[in-house]
Motif scaffolding. Structure first.
Motif, PDB file in Angstrom:
ATOM      1  N   UNK A 186      39.421  91.336  46.257  1.00  0.00           N
ATOM      2  CA  UNK A 186      38.637  90.471  47.135  1.00  0.00           C
ATOM      3  C   UNK A 186      39.436  90.023  48.355  1.00  0.00           C
ATOM      4  N   UNK A 187      38.678  89.627  49.348  1.00  0.00           N
ATOM      5  CA  UNK A 187      39.246  89.167  50.610  1.00  0.00           C
ATOM      6  C   UNK A 187      38.381  88.014  51.112  1.00  0.00           C
ATOM      7  N   UNK A 188      38.939  87.076  51.865  1.00  0.00           N
ATOM      8  CA  UNK A 188      38.153  85.948  52.364  1.00  0.00           C
ATOM      9  C   UNK A 188      38.650  85.519  53.731  1.00  0.00           C
ATOM     10  N   UNK A 189      37.703  84.986  54.530  1.00  0.00           N
ATOM     11  CA  UNK A 189      37.996  84.475  55.867  1.00  0.00           C
ATOM     12  C   UNK A 189      37.575  83.014  55.945  1.00  0.00           C
ATOM     13  N   UNK A 190      38.416  82.168  56.550  1.00  0.00           N
ATOM     14  CA  UNK A 190      38.054  80.767  56.705  1.00  0.00           C
ATOM     15  C   UNK A 190      38.874  80.085  57.771  1.00  0.00           C
ATOM     16  N   UNK A 191      38.465  78.847  58.115  1.00  0.00           N
ATOM     17  CA  UNK A 191      39.181  78.108  59.152  1.00  0.00           C
ATOM     18  C   UNK A 191      39.372  76.629  58.810  1.00  0.00           C
ATOM     19  N   UNK A 192      38.716  76.132  57.757  1.00  0.00           N
ATOM     20  CA  UNK A 192      38.760  74.707  57.457  1.00  0.00           C
ATOM     21  C   UNK A 192      39.465  74.380  56.153  1.00  0.00           C
ATOM     22  N   UNK A 193      39.709  73.087  55.956  1.00  0.00           N
ATOM     23  CA  UNK A 193      40.380  72.655  54.735  1.00  0.00           C
ATOM     24  C   UNK A 193      39.636  73.022  53.471  1.00  0.00           C
ATOM     25  N   UNK A 196      41.601  79.810  65.163  1.00  0.00           N
ATOM     26  CA  UNK A 196      41.220  78.442  65.490  1.00  0.00           C
ATOM     27  C   UNK A 196      41.399  77.475  64.314  1.00  0.00           C
ATOM     28  N   UNK A 197      41.950  77.963  63.204  1.00  0.00           N
ATOM     29  CA  UNK A 197      42.182  77.119  62.025  1.00  0.00           C
ATOM     30  C   UNK A 197      43.354  76.169  62.268  1.00  0.00           C
ATOM     31  N   UNK A 198      43.386  75.088  61.484  1.00  0.00           N
ATOM     32  CA  UNK A 198      44.538  74.191  61.597  1.00  0.00           C
ATOM     33  C   UNK A 198      45.726  74.749  60.823  1.00  0.00           C
ATOM     34  N   UNK A 199      46.880  74.125  60.977  1.00  0.00           N
ATOM     35  CA  UNK A 199      48.116  74.663  60.406  1.00  0.00           C
ATOM     36  C   UNK A 199      48.079  74.755  58.888  1.00  0.00           C
ATOM     37  N   UNK A 200      47.444  73.783  58.231  1.00  0.00           N
ATOM     38  CA  UNK A 200      47.402  73.797  56.762  1.00  0.00           C
ATOM     39  C   UNK A 200      46.638  75.021  56.257  1.00  0.00           C
ATOM     40  N   UNK A 201      45.576  75.379  56.953  1.00  0.00           N
ATOM     41  CA  UNK A 201      44.793  76.562  56.569  1.00  0.00           C
ATOM     42  C   UNK A 201      45.597  77.826  56.840  1.00  0.00           C
ATOM     43  N   UNK A 202      46.245  77.881  57.969  1.00  0.00           N
ATOM     44  CA  UNK A 202      47.060  79.048  58.309  1.00  0.00           C
ATOM     45  C   UNK A 202      48.199  79.238  57.305  1.00  0.00           C
ATOM     46  N   UNK A 203      48.801  78.132  56.879  1.00  0.00           N
ATOM     47  CA  UNK A 203      49.896  78.211  55.906  1.00  0.00           C
ATOM     48  C   UNK A 203      49.423  78.724  54.557  1.00  0.00           C
ATOM     49  N   UNK A 204      48.142  78.490  54.243  1.00  0.00           N
ATOM     50  CA  UNK A 204      47.593  78.921  52.957  1.00  0.00           C
ATOM     51  C   UNK A 204      47.178  80.389  52.968  1.00  0.00           C
ATOM     52  N   UNK A 205      47.096  80.979  54.142  1.00  0.00           N
ATOM     53  CA  UNK A 205      46.578  82.337  54.279  1.00  0.00           C
ATOM     54  C   UNK A 205      47.678  83.394  54.188  1.00  0.00           C
ATOM     55  N   UNK A 206      47.262  84.616  53.911  1.00  0.00           N
ATOM     56  CA  UNK A 206      48.165  85.757  53.917  1.00  0.00           C
ATOM     57  C   UNK A 206      48.301  86.356  55.309  1.00  0.00           C
ATOM     58  N   UNK A 207      47.279  86.094  56.127  1.00  0.00           N
ATOM     59  CA  UNK A 207      47.258  86.685  57.462  1.00  0.00           C
ATOM     60  C   UNK A 207      46.482  85.757  58.385  1.00  0.00           C
ATOM     61  N   UNK A 208      46.971  85.600  59.607  1.00  0.00           N
ATOM     62  CA  UNK A 208      46.276  84.801  60.617  1.00  0.00           C
ATOM     63  C   UNK A 208      45.771  85.747  61.698  1.00  0.00           C
ATOM     64  N   UNK A 209      44.470  85.728  61.913  1.00  0.00           N
ATOM     65  CA  UNK A 209      43.855  86.604  62.898  1.00  0.00           C
ATOM     66  C   UNK A 209      43.555  85.830  64.176  1.00  0.00           C
ATOM     67  N   UNK A 210      42.850  86.456  65.095  1.00  0.00           N
ATOM     68  CA  UNK A 210      42.489  85.799  66.350  1.00  0.00           C
ATOM     69  C   UNK A 210      41.351  84.810  66.118  1.00  0.00           C
ATOM     70  N   UNK A 258      43.147  82.048  46.607  1.00  0.00           N
ATOM     71  CA  UNK A 258      42.683  82.682  45.371  1.00  0.00           C
ATOM     72  C   UNK A 258      42.482  84.186  45.510  1.00  0.00           C
ATOM     73  N   UNK A 259      41.940  84.623  46.633  1.00  0.00           N
ATOM     74  CA  UNK A 259      41.646  86.051  46.803  1.00  0.00           C
ATOM     75  C   UNK A 259      42.936  86.844  47.043  1.00  0.00           C
ATOM     76  N   UNK A 260      42.804  88.170  46.999  1.00  0.00           N
ATOM     77  CA  UNK A 260      43.980  89.015  47.242  1.00  0.00           C
ATOM     78  C   UNK A 260      44.456  88.881  48.679  1.00  0.00           C
ATOM     79  N   UNK A 261      43.522  88.879  49.626  1.00  0.00           N
ATOM     80  CA  UNK A 261      43.885  88.733  51.030  1.00  0.00           C
ATOM     81  C   UNK A 261      43.111  87.561  51.625  1.00  0.00           C
ATOM     82  N   UNK A 262      43.811  86.489  51.933  1.00  0.00           N
ATOM     83  CA  UNK A 262      43.190  85.336  52.571  1.00  0.00           C
ATOM     84  C   UNK A 262      43.505  85.342  54.053  1.00  0.00           C
TER      85      UNK A 262
END
Length: 268
Positions: free
Chosen positions: A213-220, A237-251, A228-232
């Motif tokens: 699984x994979x997921x995209x998000x921007x909020x807390x 435009x997400x805040x730093x806490x969301x970016x820190x939780x992700x595997x990849x930060x996109x545009x 939780x997913x394999x690729x977050x």
């Protein structure tokens, strides 16, 4: 965590998408054409495309022109397929709702109560009206304080600042879970209800391993599912806490962030 482009693109079976700030731009109120095309291509490949939002099931008209395979709404409290099969429904403890309504009678607090078939607010304050305008949804009606349905609330929006959240939840809604995608208010759901739980429900329903699984998000309120997913994937435009939780930060949304990330991981 660093995930390489060629790690598992052939294994991804489902991709979950937040709506506001992820699919829909806060700047334009629209879904970029590149995103619409990307979602269509995913489904053509047999990949499940599922919404994961804090919105109610009746506030999805902005994405009604796009085909999805399911909807995680109310931050995981209400999960339903496109054929209207409800696979999960979780209310807030009625005792918490009763404490909330009593508290708001004695203190200046705005809130909304969200049900399967309606949303009600306790007062049309400037901050409440502004929030609904921000996500392009009509302001809900003010409820009758003498006839509040406390038994079927799937989500509440509590308008209080982040620094007041912990004390409020412990005192007023101790059996519930709070998350937020804006400093203006907290989304409150039944204890343990998160978008992660919604993903678990849909993976079980479709027979998909969460490792696929994979997921995209921007909020807390997206953090639980991104971890939780394999690729977050966090939007630019997400805040730093969301970016820190992700595997990849996109545009950002308006810079074709969803298309970029899907191409980065070889899914397009």
């Amino acid at each position: 965590m660093t995930i390489l482009q060629n790690d598992i693109p052939h294994r991804i079976k489902a991709v979950f998408f937040d709506i506001d700030g992820t699919l829909i731009s806060f700047k334009t109120g629209k879904i970029p054409e590149s995103t619409q095309n990307a979602l269509k291509k995913l489904r053509q490949k047999g990949i499940k495309v599922i919404v994961a939002t804090g919105r109610s099931i009746n506030s999805l008209h902005h994405i009604s022109h796009i085909e999805f395979d399911g909807f995680i709404t109310f931050n995981g409290a209400y999960c339903v397929t496109t054929s209207q099969e409800v696979i999960s429904r979780s209310i807030i403890d009625p005792a918490d709702i009763r404490r909330l309504t009593r508290y708001a009678e004695e203190a200046p607090l705005s809130y909304s109560l969200m049900y399967e078939d309606k949303v009600e607010i306790n007062d049309a304050t400037e901050e409440v009206v502004g929030m609904y305008a921000h996500i392009n949804i009509p302001v809900p009606p003010v409820h009758d304080k003498e006839h509040i349905d406390t038994e079927n609330v799937l989500q509440a929006n509590i308008f209080l600042r982040p620094e007041a959240e912990a004390e409020f939840m412990a005192k007023v809604m101790p059996n519930s879970t709070a998350s937020r995608w804006t400093p203006l208010f907290a989304d409150v759901n039944g204890g343990g209800i998160t978008k992660q739980l919604g993903i678990e429900k849909f993976c079980s329903y479709f027979g998909i391993d969460t490792a696929d699984t994979m997921a995209f998000g921007d909020g807390g309120n997206d953090i639980s599912m991104l971890k939780f997913v394999k690729i977050g994937v966090a939007m630019g435009n997400a805040n730093d806490a969301v970016k820190d939780a992700a595997d990849y930060v996109t545009a950002e949304v308006d810079e074709h962030g969803i298309e970029q990330a899907l191409m980065h991981f070889g899914l397009l």
